[in-house]
Scaffold this motif. Structure first.
Motif, mmCIF file in Angstrom:
data_model
loop_
_atom_site.group_PDB
_atom_site.id
_atom_site.type_symbol
_atom_site.label_atom_id
_atom_site.label_comp_id
_atom_site.label_asym_id
_atom_site.label_seq_id
_atom_site.Cartn_x
_atom_site.Cartn_y
_atom_site.Cartn_z
ATOM 1 N N PRO A 93 0.834 -1.209 0.000
ATOM 2 C CA PRO A 93 0.000 0.000 0.000
ATOM 3 C C PRO A 93 0.864 1.253 0.000
ATOM 4 C CG PRO A 93 0.030 -1.013 2.173
ATOM 5 C CD PRO A 93 0.754 -1.954 1.254
ATOM 6 N N ALA A 94 0.268 2.359 -0.380
ATOM 7 C CA ALA A 94 1.024 3.602 -0.541
ATOM 8 C C ALA A 94 1.724 4.026 0.744
ATOM 9 C CB ALA A 94 0.094 4.715 -1.030
ATOM 10 N N HIS A 95 1.125 3.749 1.898
ATOM 11 C CA HIS A 95 1.754 4.196 3.146
ATOM 12 C C HIS A 95 2.978 3.357 3.514
ATOM 13 C CE1 HIS A 95 -0.820 0.947 4.790
ATOM 14 N NE2 HIS A 95 0.081 0.879 5.762
ATOM 15 N N ARG A 96 3.246 2.293 2.754
ATOM 16 C CA ARG A 96 4.442 1.486 2.972
ATOM 17 C C ARG A 96 5.556 1.845 1.976
ATOM 18 N NH1 ARG A 96 4.708 -0.622 7.729
ATOM 19 N NH2 ARG A 96 5.727 -2.555 7.086
ATOM 20 N N HIS A 97 5.329 2.850 1.144
ATOM 21 C CA HIS A 97 6.362 3.306 0.218
ATOM 22 C C HIS A 97 7.458 4.050 0.980
ATOM 23 C CE1 HIS A 97 3.469 3.435 -3.513
ATOM 24 N NE2 HIS A 97 3.549 2.245 -2.944
ATOM 25 N N VAL A 98 8.702 3.756 0.636
ATOM 26 C CA VAL A 98 9.848 4.512 1.150
ATOM 27 C C VAL A 98 10.331 5.378 -0.013
ATOM 28 C CG1 VAL A 98 12.143 4.400 2.160
ATOM 29 C CG2 VAL A 98 10.449 2.631 2.718
ATOM 30 N N VAL A 99 10.057 6.663 0.064
ATOM 31 C CA VAL A 99 10.351 7.568 -1.047
ATOM 32 C C VAL A 99 11.598 8.380 -0.727
ATOM 33 C CG1 VAL A 99 9.461 9.403 -2.514
ATOM 34 C CG2 VAL A 99 7.886 7.693 -1.577
ATOM 35 N N LEU A 100 12.587 8.277 -1.597
ATOM 36 C CA LEU A 100 13.838 9.019 -1.439
ATOM 37 C C LEU A 100 13.696 10.340 -2.185
ATOM 38 C CD1 LEU A 100 14.557 6.038 -0.815
ATOM 39 C CD2 LEU A 100 16.783 6.461 -1.815
ATOM 40 N N ASP A 101 13.485 11.404 -1.445
ATOM 41 C CA ASP A 101 13.295 12.720 -2.038
ATOM 42 C C ASP A 101 14.598 13.501 -2.088
ATOM 43 O OD1 ASP A 101 10.514 12.626 -2.638
ATOM 44 O OD2 ASP A 101 10.042 12.899 -0.516
ATOM 45 N N GLU A 102 14.557 14.637 -2.748
ATOM 46 C CA GLU A 102 15.725 15.504 -2.876
ATOM 47 C C GLU A 102 16.334 15.778 -1.501
ATOM 48 O OE1 GLU A 102 18.348 17.201 -5.344
ATOM 49 O OE2 GLU A 102 16.368 16.686 -6.143
ATOM 50 N N GLY A 103 17.650 15.614 -1.393
ATOM 51 C CA GLY A 103 18.333 15.863 -0.146
ATOM 52 C C GLY A 103 18.509 14.643 0.732
ATOM 53 N N ASP A 104 17.915 13.532 0.362
ATOM 54 C CA ASP A 104 18.077 12.299 1.146
ATOM 55 C C ASP A 104 19.549 11.882 1.101
ATOM 56 O OD1 ASP A 104 18.078 9.401 1.846
ATOM 57 O OD2 ASP A 104 15.912 9.659 1.860
ATOM 58 N N SER A 105 20.118 11.592 2.257
ATOM 59 C CA SER A 105 21.535 11.251 2.338
ATOM 60 C C SER A 105 21.879 9.983 1.569
ATOM 61 C CB SER A 105 21.959 11.092 3.800
ATOM 62 O OG SER A 105 21.278 9.997 4.400
ATOM 63 N N ARG A 106 20.871 9.160 1.304
ATOM 64 C CA ARG A 106 21.137 7.919 0.575
ATOM 65 C C ARG A 106 21.505 8.165 -0.887
ATOM 66 N NH1 ARG A 106 16.014 4.876 3.287
ATOM 67 N NH2 ARG A 106 15.345 7.065 3.284
ATOM 68 N N PHE A 107 21.261 9.359 -1.382
ATOM 69 C CA PHE A 107 21.678 9.691 -2.743
ATOM 70 C C PHE A 107 23.169 10.025 -2.827
ATOM 71 C CE2 PHE A 107 17.115 10.951 -3.666
ATOM 72 C CZ PHE A 107 16.898 9.959 -4.606
ATOM 73 N N ASP A 108 23.796 10.316 -1.713
ATOM 74 C CA ASP A 108 25.197 10.747 -1.729
ATOM 75 C C ASP A 108 26.092 9.637 -2.295
ATOM 76 O OD1 ASP A 108 24.274 13.018 -0.533
ATOM 77 O OD2 ASP A 108 25.076 12.569 1.465
ATOM 78 N N GLY A 109 26.845 9.963 -3.344
ATOM 79 C CA GLY A 109 27.743 9.000 -3.961
ATOM 80 C C GLY A 109 27.078 8.048 -4.920
ATOM 81 N N VAL A 110 25.775 8.190 -5.139
ATOM 82 C CA VAL A 110 25.034 7.261 -6.003
ATOM 83 C C VAL A 110 24.945 7.820 -7.417
ATOM 84 C CG1 VAL A 110 22.770 6.216 -6.436
ATOM 85 C CG2 VAL A 110 23.719 6.258 -4.116
ATOM 86 N N ARG A 111 25.249 6.956 -8.390
ATOM 87 C CA ARG A 111 25.186 7.358 -9.798
ATOM 88 C C ARG A 111 23.887 6.885 -10.457
ATOM 89 N NH1 ARG A 111 29.012 9.293 -13.192
ATOM 90 N NH2 ARG A 111 28.808 8.916 -15.435
ATOM 91 N N HIS A 112 23.489 5.639 -10.167
ATOM 92 C CA HIS A 112 22.261 5.082 -10.750
ATOM 93 C C HIS A 112 21.554 4.229 -9.698
ATOM 94 C CE1 HIS A 112 23.603 6.111 -14.837
ATOM 95 N NE2 HIS A 112 24.756 5.504 -14.577
ATOM 96 N N ILE A 113 20.223 4.191 -9.775
ATOM 97 C CA ILE A 113 19.437 3.253 -8.979
ATOM 98 C C ILE A 113 18.611 2.398 -9.936
ATOM 99 C CG2 ILE A 113 17.607 2.962 -7.272
ATOM 100 C CD1 ILE A 113 18.514 5.483 -5.913
ATOM 101 N N GLY A 114 18.906 1.102 -9.919
ATOM 102 C CA GLY A 114 18.203 0.171 -10.793
ATOM 103 C C GLY A 114 17.421 -0.842 -9.985
ATOM 104 N N GLY A 115 17.279 -2.031 -10.534
ATOM 105 C CA GLY A 115 16.485 -3.059 -9.884
ATOM 106 C C GLY A 115 15.013 -2.756 -10.013
ATOM 107 N N GLU A 116 14.286 -2.857 -8.903
ATOM 108 C CA GLU A 116 12.866 -2.537 -8.848
ATOM 109 C C GLU A 116 12.525 -2.192 -7.409
ATOM 110 O OE1 GLU A 116 10.448 -6.175 -9.654
ATOM 111 O OE2 GLU A 116 12.440 -6.994 -9.954
#
Length: 375
Positions: free
Chosen positions: A247-270
């Motif tokens: 369900p939508a409330h179980r989505h983990v959405v990585l928005d602008e500024g999320d530290s998990r983007f640091d050093g990341v070039r691509h996000i694949g998979g699903e």
């Protein structure tokens, strides 16, 4: 940290054994399946064993005589590109190379879709997936091979990667596909026939498991498989993976500024199994730790090296497969799913039924024997 997969029974069947099971049955050898004059493999895409048991009243023909031991286990990741290829080659994803839905082509530094992007992403099926298919093995042993499916799939790149060696025969409805498959098996003694039924998977993605639309699709499949197989024809009904609602409330959405983007070039998979690819010269261990802290309770996070060493992608991983596996592998827990909120295309966030991770609902699939295979 190393990930411990949920345990499967010692004698549990793996989908990687299906190809050899079918060929052995054609040769009259003793094995998981009884000898048969011809064999039919029916794949009900997305139909997990747990979902089938929970809706047995809507699948009376399919579940008749089926017990809790009539189960097989899918591969990792539990996604169609990886699991269906494992069924049709008899190899783990680390061996055949289709290690996820969307992976990095490192030579061109671009993500490619291993299910539907062969043409648009410029992937050569014969190079990207060089492992012989069960159909090529059957033909080499002087058995006719057929694949019955939807006409739109007849010439796709994924078909060339997984069904090569088989003569493709198109049919519209599930009932027509099953009837055509059975007739081919009867008309061509010694043949291997594949029948693909994607309706349950499509309904689950759009509407969710147990929705009215999903139940209707299951009932349609059950009606199609109520047809009795021809005499001396063995029929194996299984699936590539199961499915779980997110369900939508179980989505983990990585928005602008999320530290998990640091050093990341691509996000694949699903959404339930990310391949995360890093920028050159980034401290991968630091990124792994950052993802673990930020995703605590929501995902298991491993380095790609650890994921391979743990055996997630199989006992043997080729150099090509290694290059496609993320520098990080992020496996959603429970019924979570991860989304890049900065991406231009957000359509995937409307998908309800999902798969790709290691929940029992995703891993356990039916292994149902009919006709000459019935025990």
């Amino acid at each position: 940290m190393s990930l411990i997969l949920p345990s499967a029974p010692t004698a549990a069947r793996s989908l990687t054994g299906v190809a050899s099971d079918l060929l052995a049955a054609l040769e009259g050898a003793d094995g998981q399946l009884r000898p048969a004059r011809s064999v039919v493999l029916v794949i009900v895409d997305g139909l997990g064993a747990i979902q089938l048991r929970g809706h047995a009243g809507h699948a009376r023909h399919l579940t008749a005589g089926v017990g809790r031991k009539d189960v097989a286990y899918s591969v990792f990741p539990t996604t169609t590109a990886a699991a269906l290829t494992s069924i049709l080659t008899g190899r783990e994803p680390g061996s055949h190379g289709l290690v996820g839905y969307q992976v990095l082509d490192r030579e061109r530094d671009r993500l490619v879709n291993q299910l539907s992007g062969w043409e648009s992403d410029g992937i050569d099926p014969l190079v990207w997936q060089p492992t012989p298919t069960v159909f090529e093995r059957a033909v080499a042993a002087d058995h006719a091979a057929f694949a019955v499916g939807i006409a739109a799939y007849a010439r796709s790149g994924f078909t060339r990667a997984t069904l090569r060696g088989a003569t493709f025969v198109a049919a519209k409805t599930p009932s027509e596909r099953v009837a055509v498959a059975y007739q081919l098996a009867a008309d061509h003694p010694g043949s291997l026939v594949y029948c693909y039924l994607p309706e349950v998977d499509k309904a689950g993605h759009k509407h969710g498991v147990a929705s009215a639309e999903w139940v209707a699709a299951l009932e349609e499949i059950d009606g199609a498989l109520s047809l009795a197989p021809p005499r001396q024809v063995g029929v194996l009904v299984t699936a590539d993976h199961g499915m779980i609602d997110v369900p939508a409330h179980r989505h983990v959405v990585l928005d602008e500024g999320d530290s998990r983007f640091d050093g990341v070039r691509h996000i694949g998979g699903e959404p339930r199994m990310l391949h995360v690819y890093l920028e050159p010269d980034v401290d991968a261990e630091a990124v792994v730790q950052r993802w673990r802290v930020a995703s605590e309770g929501e995902a298991d996070v491993l380095s790609g090296t650890d994921a391979i060493a743990t055996g997630l992608f199989g006992a043997s991983v080729t150099p090509d497969a290694t290059s496609r596996i993320g520098d990080l592998v992020v496996i959603a827990r429970g019924n979570k799913a991860f989304y890049d909120g900065t991406a231009d295309d957000q359509r995937a966030r409307g998908m309800i039924g999902q798969h790709g991770a290691i929940a029992p609902e995703e891993r356990q699939v039916p292994y149902i024997r009919r006709g000459a295979f019935a025990v």
